[in-house]
Design a protein around this motif. Sequence first.
Motif, short mmCIF file in Angstrom:
data_model
loop_
_atom_site.label_atom_id
_atom_site.label_comp_id
_atom_site.label_asym_id
_atom_site.label_seq_id
_atom_site.Cartn_x
_atom_site.Cartn_y
_atom_site.Cartn_z
N THR B 192 -20.20 -102.41 34.44
CA THR B 192 -22.09 -102.56 34.42
C THR B 192 -23.07 -103.21 33.31
O THR B 192 -23.61 -104.39 33.44
CB THR B 192 -22.50 -101.30 34.86
N ALA B 193 -22.32 -102.64 32.02
CA ALA B 193 -23.61 -103.61 30.88
C ALA B 193 -22.47 -105.14 30.11
O ALA B 193 -23.53 -105.68 30.04
CB ALA B 193 -22.74 -102.28 29.40
N ALA B 194 -21.78 -104.85 30.37
CA ALA B 194 -20.98 -105.88 30.49
C ALA B 194 -21.55 -107.22 31.42
O ALA B 194 -22.21 -108.53 30.81
CB ALA B 194 -19.36 -106.79 29.93
N THR B 195 -21.31 -106.98 31.93
CA THR B 195 -22.32 -107.93 33.33
C THR B 195 -23.61 -108.72 33.34
O THR B 195 -23.73 -109.18 33.84
CB THR B 195 -21.67 -107.83 34.76
N ALA B 196 -24.37 -107.11 32.66
CA ALA B 196 -26.02 -107.32 32.82
C ALA B 196 -26.50 -108.18 31.58
O ALA B 196 -26.42 -108.67 31.83
CB ALA B 196 -26.56 -106.14 33.08
N MET B 197 -25.30 -108.26 30.84
CA MET B 197 -25.64 -109.20 29.22
C MET B 197 -25.34 -110.52 29.45
O MET B 197 -25.79 -111.54 29.35
CB MET B 197 -24.73 -108.39 28.15
N ASN B 230 -33.82 -101.60 33.79
CA ASN B 230 -33.07 -100.60 33.69
C ASN B 230 -32.51 -100.48 33.49
O ASN B 230 -31.09 -99.87 34.20
CB ASN B 230 -33.02 -101.82 35.54
N LEU B 231 -31.24 -101.63 33.24
CA LEU B 231 -29.81 -101.47 31.86
C LEU B 231 -29.56 -100.79 32.12
O LEU B 231 -29.01 -99.69 32.03
CB LEU B 231 -29.21 -102.31 31.33
N LEU B 232 -29.63 -99.81 30.63
CA LEU B 232 -30.18 -98.91 30.28
C LEU B 232 -30.24 -97.16 31.29
O LEU B 232 -28.67 -96.49 31.27
CB LEU B 232 -30.72 -98.42 28.79
N TYR B 233 -30.87 -97.55 31.63
CA TYR B 233 -31.48 -96.61 32.83
C TYR B 233 -30.09 -96.48 33.86
O TYR B 233 -29.79 -94.89 33.96
CB TYR B 233 -32.96 -96.76 33.76
N VAL B 234 -28.84 -97.02 34.18
CA VAL B 234 -28.60 -97.04 35.26
C VAL B 234 -27.47 -96.72 34.65
O VAL B 234 -26.63 -96.06 35.33
CB VAL B 234 -28.08 -98.81 35.17
N ILE B 235 -26.70 -97.23 32.93
CA ILE B 235 -25.01 -96.53 32.29
C ILE B 235 -26.36 -95.23 32.56
O ILE B 235 -24.72 -94.55 32.72
CB ILE B 235 -25.63 -97.11 30.47
N GLN B 236 -26.89 -94.08 32.62
CA GLN B 236 -27.60 -93.41 32.27
C GLN B 236 -27.65 -92.37 33.37
O GLN B 236 -27.11 -91.50 33.74
CB GLN B 236 -28.78 -92.92 31.67
N ASN B 237 -27.62 -93.04 34.57
CA ASN B 237 -27.75 -93.02 35.79
C ASN B 237 -26.93 -93.82 37.18
O ASN B 237 -27.87 -94.04 38.10
CB ASN B 237 -29.55 -92.91 36.61
N GLN B 338 -26.36 -102.41 20.53
CA GLN B 338 -25.99 -100.80 19.76
C GLN B 338 -26.03 -99.94 20.84
O GLN B 338 -25.35 -98.90 20.75
CB GLN B 338 -27.07 -101.09 18.86
N ASP B 339 -27.33 -99.46 21.85
CA ASP B 339 -27.66 -98.91 22.88
C ASP B 339 -26.52 -98.62 23.14
O ASP B 339 -25.82 -97.55 24.21
CB ASP B 339 -29.32 -98.81 23.21
N LEU B 340 -26.06 -99.54 24.11
CA LEU B 340 -25.38 -99.97 25.28
C LEU B 340 -23.69 -98.92 24.80
O LEU B 340 -22.57 -98.39 25.06
CB LEU B 340 -24.90 -100.65 25.44
N HIS B 341 -23.78 -99.89 23.54
CA HIS B 341 -22.24 -99.06 22.42
C HIS B 341 -22.33 -97.37 22.43
O HIS B 341 -20.74 -96.99 23.06
CB HIS B 341 -22.01 -99.74 21.19
N ASP B 342 -23.47 -96.59 21.93
CA ASP B 342 -24.32 -95.72 21.59
C ASP B 342 -23.17 -94.50 23.46
O ASP B 342 -22.70 -93.42 23.46
CB ASP B 342 -24.83 -95.42 21.64
N ALA B 343 -23.75 -95.83 24.24
CA ALA B 343 -24.26 -94.54 25.77
C ALA B 343 -22.82 -94.88 26.59
O ALA B 343 -22.70 -94.01 26.66
CB ALA B 343 -25.06 -95.64 26.81
N ILE B 344 -22.18 -95.62 26.09
CA ILE B 344 -20.63 -95.69 26.72
C ILE B 344 -19.35 -95.16 26.09
O ILE B 344 -18.55 -95.37 26.42
CB ILE B 344 -20.17 -96.66 27.44
N ARG B 350 -20.18 -104.34 20.48
CA ARG B 350 -21.16 -105.67 19.63
C ARG B 350 -20.64 -106.90 19.15
O ARG B 350 -21.16 -107.24 18.93
CB ARG B 350 -21.69 -104.71 18.48
N PHE B 351 -19.92 -106.89 18.82
CA PHE B 351 -18.60 -107.72 17.67
C PHE B 351 -18.08 -108.78 19.04
O PHE B 351 -16.80 -107.42 19.64
CB PHE B 351 -18.64 -107.48 16.29
N LEU B 352 -17.42 -109.94 17.98
CA LEU B 352 -15.86 -109.84 18.70
C LEU B 352 -14.98 -109.50 18.36
O LEU B 352 -14.34 -109.08 19.05
CB LEU B 352 -15.91 -111.71 18.29
N SER B 353 -15.11 -108.76 17.10
CA SER B 353 -13.75 -108.23 16.87
C SER B 353 -13.75 -106.99 17.11
O SER B 353 -12.71 -105.70 17.10
CB SER B 353 -13.91 -107.97 15.09
#
Lengths: 201, 415
Positions: B192-197, B230-237, B338-344, B350-353
């Motif tokens: 969900t996070a990757a496709t929304a980004m 909606n993105l962060l909200y969907v990750i949490q809900n 960063q928020d998505l990284h923490d939430a998931i 966050r970076f290519l590496s």
Amino acid sequence: MNRFTPFSTAPADLGHYPEIRPKTSYFRKAYIAVMLLVVGRGLEAAARVDPTVRRIFEQMPDGFCLCVGVGPAGPWMMAKKDKKGRLRYLGWHPRAAKAHLRLTIKNLASAMRLFTFQESTAQAFNYDRFMVEGSLPQALAFMRALDRVEVYLLPKIIARRAVKRYPGNSELPGWKKHFNRIRIYLRAFFPDLIRVIYKNI
Amino acid sequence: MILPEFYDFCSRAKIVSGQNALEKIPALLAELDAGRPLIITDPGVENAGLVDVVKQAIARGLESAPVYSDVPVDSDYHVVDKIAGVYRENQCDAIIAVGGGSVIDTAKGVNIVVSLGGKTLLDYQGAGAVRNKLNPLVILPTTAGTGSEMTLVAVIADPERREKMLFVSYFLLPDLAVLDARLTRTLPDFITAATAMDALSHACEAWYCMEKNPLSDTLAFQAIDLISQNLLYVIQNPEDTQARLALANASTLAGAAFSNSMVGMVHNLGHSTGAVCHVPHGNCMAALLPYGLEYNLHRRDEIIGQLLLPLAGPETYAATPRHQRAEKTIALIRQLNQDLHDAIGGRHPRFLSEIRDRDGRRLVEKNMLPKIAEKALSDGARVPNPEELLAEDAQMVLEHAWQGTPLDRTKIKTG
């Protein structure tokens, strides 16, 4: 009787409806033809002088044939990679031999915008002024070569309008730019030009 | 608002969006004179039970709908030709594509073959080969990101020549795209996070690249607004269907925007990274988006600054001085990563590496960056990018995106 009879069955007098043909602007055609000649000869010369342009055409397949022009009736410019792998300007006749890459500017007005540098090559591409027949990566590579040639052939004040980014000193040092410019002008227009014109007439 | 000297815009797919939108499909197909669709999907979508959801929803209005569910991740023309055979055997008269980018592109390819009457997709290669109206095509996207339901392009592989064939025609636009939250409800949080980004990168690039126009701007603005809300909200809900539907709409809006104003260096570098390292597209987009904005900042400062309004809302926008808005936009997108990284739990790179496969192996090694940079020169997305991007520029950007450090602005060549 009404003066206006839209449903009249009387045969139309076709003599009053002559076919309207668009005017051909010979001046604009001549201007574009000269610009295409300059670009073609410039590309050939730059492919020998400038390492970036050389590398672009080295990566093209053997016998690669390029045709650039204005639709539907020209003018055109053709260039081909010869047996030694060098790019050769062939002239302004679109030959029967099938071009690997054919870039057609859709009309004369668009070509004028491009060759009077009102639009950069990238902007013209974005505005859908070109029809590309052939490989898109090859078309993009040709555009990079064209940008480089424009930097050499044109004064800075005009070239800045023709390319997306005019190379600064860190990309192409000033002395090298001027030195290569002289070499490209000499190669493009002095020893060989008369032979090319003679061959094409 | 910038009114360009010239632009063209075409977006003619009918969009149906709602909590029970799937149930409308039989009636909408009847309007298109079709009543026996072939459902095309992939094993992942079928295993998630989404095909059952679709079949149940359309069962009242349609007698039966045969299903082809073996579309692979990298579909090729052999698969397309095989599905065309299934379509003809079952005497179908329409296609319903249920899935992500690969399924949708495959369905578009099948529609070319079955509508134009050829034996193989290879007969229709090249620009302008598809010039006739095709059979009815319905697209049900199961990810909220690709926007393929709004694009006029299909990319299908030719395994013999090891190349991807590009089919471009306005006739590839579907007749109908149906957005229903039931189709994205089971999507895992990291996808969900990757496709929304990915959708956010479509909208941002449509907004600041060279082919921007008033119509694509309007769509891009609304897409960014919906994603930021909606993105962060969907990750949490994840069970909130209304928020899921909002993301699906954002993806479709962004798809319509970028298919008309094109994308720039974020996609240019993303396509090349995907081709060299086989990295999921959405992850590349998330990692590269801040760098695309940063690299073009000197040319698009004002325009990028305007993105702060849909991203942060009117209060923040009004409280931020004009000259700081573009910088704040970039900082916010980094913060979103960063928020998505923490939430998931670290599964959103966050970076290519940080992009890794299922076994935890790093997918983009530093020594691959020069190859990616060289490959980027052959990608069409570099043309609409406002600043020139040559191989050495691309490598500089990739090195920063790999390490996760902001760009060194002194290294950006401005001419």
